[in-house]
Design an enzyme around this catalytic site. Sequence first.
Site, PDB file in Angstrom:
ATOM      1  N   THR A  28       0.823  -1.214   0.000  1.00 48.11           N
ATOM      2  CA  THR A  28       0.000   0.000   0.000  1.00 48.11           C
ATOM      3  C   THR A  28       0.855   1.261   0.000  1.00 48.11           C
ATOM      4  O   THR A  28       0.361   2.330  -0.341  1.00 48.11           O
ATOM      5  CB  THR A  28      -0.909   0.033   1.240  1.00 48.11           C
ATOM      6  OG1 THR A  28      -0.101  -0.057   2.417  1.00 48.11           O
ATOM      7  CG2 THR A  28      -1.905  -1.115   1.226  1.00 48.11           C
ATOM      8  N   ASP A  29       2.139   1.146   0.360  1.00 50.55           N
ATOM      9  CA  ASP A  29       2.935   2.364   0.525  1.00 50.55           C
ATOM     10  C   ASP A  29       3.133   3.099  -0.790  1.00 50.55           C
ATOM     11  O   ASP A  29       2.987   4.320  -0.856  1.00 50.55           O
ATOM     12  CB  ASP A  29       4.273   2.072   1.215  1.00 50.55           C
ATOM     13  CG  ASP A  29       5.135   1.046   0.509  1.00 50.55           C
ATOM     14  OD1 ASP A  29       4.618   0.317  -0.365  1.00 50.55           O
ATOM     15  OD2 ASP A  29       6.334   0.962   0.851  1.00 50.55           O
ATOM     16  N   SER A  60      32.696  -5.260   5.975  1.00 52.19           N
ATOM     17  CA  SER A  60      31.544  -5.924   6.580  1.00 52.19           C
ATOM     18  C   SER A  60      31.951  -7.283   7.102  1.00 52.19           C
ATOM     19  O   SER A  60      32.751  -7.996   6.475  1.00 52.19           O
ATOM     20  CB  SER A  60      30.421  -6.083   5.547  1.00 52.19           C
ATOM     21  OG  SER A  60      29.422  -6.961   6.020  1.00 52.19           O
ATOM     22  N   GLY A 114      17.596 -11.117   3.066  1.00 46.90           N
ATOM     23  CA  GLY A 114      16.775 -11.932   2.199  1.00 46.90           C
ATOM     24  C   GLY A 114      15.547 -12.513   2.861  1.00 46.90           C
ATOM     25  O   GLY A 114      14.875 -13.364   2.290  1.00 46.90           O
ATOM     26  N   ALA A 115      15.219 -12.043   4.067  1.00 50.31           N
ATOM     27  CA  ALA A 115      14.066 -12.575   4.791  1.00 50.31           C
ATOM     28  C   ALA A 115      12.865 -11.642   4.734  1.00 50.31           C
ATOM     29  O   ALA A 115      11.853 -11.883   5.385  1.00 50.31           O
ATOM     30  CB  ALA A 115      14.444 -12.843   6.252  1.00 50.31           C
ATOM     31  N   GLY A 116      12.975 -10.563   3.976  1.00 48.64           N
ATOM     32  CA  GLY A 116      11.868  -9.617   3.899  1.00 48.64           C
ATOM     33  C   GLY A 116      11.743  -8.746   5.131  1.00 48.64           C
ATOM     34  O   GLY A 116      10.670  -8.224   5.418  1.00 48.64           O
ATOM     35  N   SER A 118      13.727  -6.029   5.656  1.00 46.55           N
ATOM     36  CA  SER A 118      14.264  -4.713   5.301  1.00 46.55           C
ATOM     37  C   SER A 118      15.695  -4.492   5.741  1.00 46.55           C
ATOM     38  O   SER A 118      16.058  -3.438   6.267  1.00 46.55           O
ATOM     39  CB  SER A 118      13.361  -3.598   5.857  1.00 46.55           C
ATOM     40  OG  SER A 118      12.093  -3.684   5.276  1.00 46.55           O
ATOM     41  N   ASP A 164       9.748   1.143   4.762  1.00 50.09           N
ATOM     42  CA  ASP A 164      10.847   0.467   5.446  1.00 50.09           C
ATOM     43  C   ASP A 164      11.786   1.463   6.111  1.00 50.09           C
ATOM     44  O   ASP A 164      12.205   1.273   7.265  1.00 50.09           O
ATOM     45  CB  ASP A 164      11.636  -0.398   4.459  1.00 50.09           C
ATOM     46  CG  ASP A 164      10.789  -1.508   3.866  1.00 50.09           C
ATOM     47  OD1 ASP A 164       9.685  -1.754   4.379  1.00 50.09           O
ATOM     48  OD2 ASP A 164      11.244  -2.121   2.880  1.00 50.09           O
ATOM     49  N   TYR A 216       7.970  -7.417  -8.082  1.00 44.98           N
ATOM     50  CA  TYR A 216       7.639  -6.218  -7.309  1.00 44.98           C
ATOM     51  C   TYR A 216       7.382  -5.048  -8.263  1.00 44.98           C
ATOM     52  O   TYR A 216       6.381  -4.325  -8.135  1.00 44.98           O
ATOM     53  CB  TYR A 216       8.783  -5.895  -6.340  1.00 44.98           C
ATOM     54  CG  TYR A 216       8.539  -4.682  -5.468  1.00 44.98           C
ATOM     55  CD1 TYR A 216       8.069  -4.821  -4.162  1.00 44.98           C
ATOM     56  CD2 TYR A 216       8.782  -3.390  -5.932  1.00 44.98           C
ATOM     57  CE1 TYR A 216       7.844  -3.712  -3.351  1.00 44.98           C
ATOM     58  CE2 TYR A 216       8.556  -2.280  -5.141  1.00 44.98           C
ATOM     59  CZ  TYR A 216       8.091  -2.445  -3.853  1.00 44.98           C
ATOM     60  OH  TYR A 216       7.858  -1.344  -3.073  1.00 44.98           O
TER      61      TYR A 216
END
Length: 375
Positions: A28-29, A60, A114-116, A118, A164, A216
């Site tokens: 919805t964003d 990293s 990769g887990a959604g 954000s 996000d 997406y």
Amino acid sequence: MSFQDVFGVAPEGTWRAPGRVNLIGEHTDYNDGLVLPIALPNRIQVTASARDDGRIAVASGGHSGVVEFAIDELQPGSVGDWAAYPAGAAWVLRESGYAIGGANLLIDSDLPSGAGLSSSAALLCATSVALLGLRDLEVDPAEVARLAQKAENQYVGAPVGLMDQMASMCCTAGHALYFDIRAMSTDQIPFAPAADGLTLLVVDVKAPHRHVDGEYAARRKSCEEAAALLGVPALRSIAFDDLDEALDRLPDDVARRRVRHVVTEIRRVEEAVTLMRDGRLREVGPLFTASHASLRDDFEITVPELDVAVDTALEAGALGARMTGGGFGGCIIALTEAEAADAVLSAIEKAFADHGFRTPTSLAADPSAGASRVD
């Protein structure tokens, strides 16, 4: 690895930004709608020191080597792979006139990628607050969120909305962030499941994301095309009571299903907020379940692992469950009685074994605070 070992100097500070899970309000964003995320206790952390040569060096714990680049030479595409995110943060701050200067950055994370959840927005936000913090530059958290979105859109090339980044920057502990994208307004909605004897499970179904970027973008394009056909700036403009009339004006079933999801999902956010404000948290569960059915049937972004996890959670006694995030993999959330949480998770694990799926993992979903300096 220590900061001193990587860069040969002592750090000057550490900043962090959380991932998020969206309680309700999916896709919805970018339709100018309503969303209701919480920040997770899982975060990306950036330890940093200033440099005086106009260059940024970034390392990293999850990647080998150090990537270095000049701030003045940054352009979209000039730094790739994982380092595109910290480079994008530096680029957008430079383009916006902030005198950030050079820096050494060491990135660590306990947020699954990769887990959604954000992780990309968290990385952009954590890098941004670190670069600003090193120079004692104070910027409104919502502005940092907007800049992080711009970096992901224009530097990284991902057509993401603003939810996000706003969650990562603006959430507060014990609350969900009620974010009206069109009005650019926020409200903190009390959300403390444990206080009501409840648990919010976040279950990573470990499904590989399948064509998520292209799908997406395709969903976003279909919503924009439908809005144009209906003569409105965004699907948020279609009132729930006018939905049937709007659907009758669309030329094909796919467009009708996409619009129906967005309009009904916005309504579900409104209903969830009303219930949460009234202290009727258990009644939010069925809204989660209705949201998942809409994402599965009308928006078509679930995968078998998500559907099995949701169905199994409900069969095991969850008050409600839904996929969360962009879809095509990622996580589900399940609202359960606290004493039933372990049984629900065990049932999902057994169902996944029976289906030959990868073993899922779960995260604590205590509503947490947004980005901050650690020390």
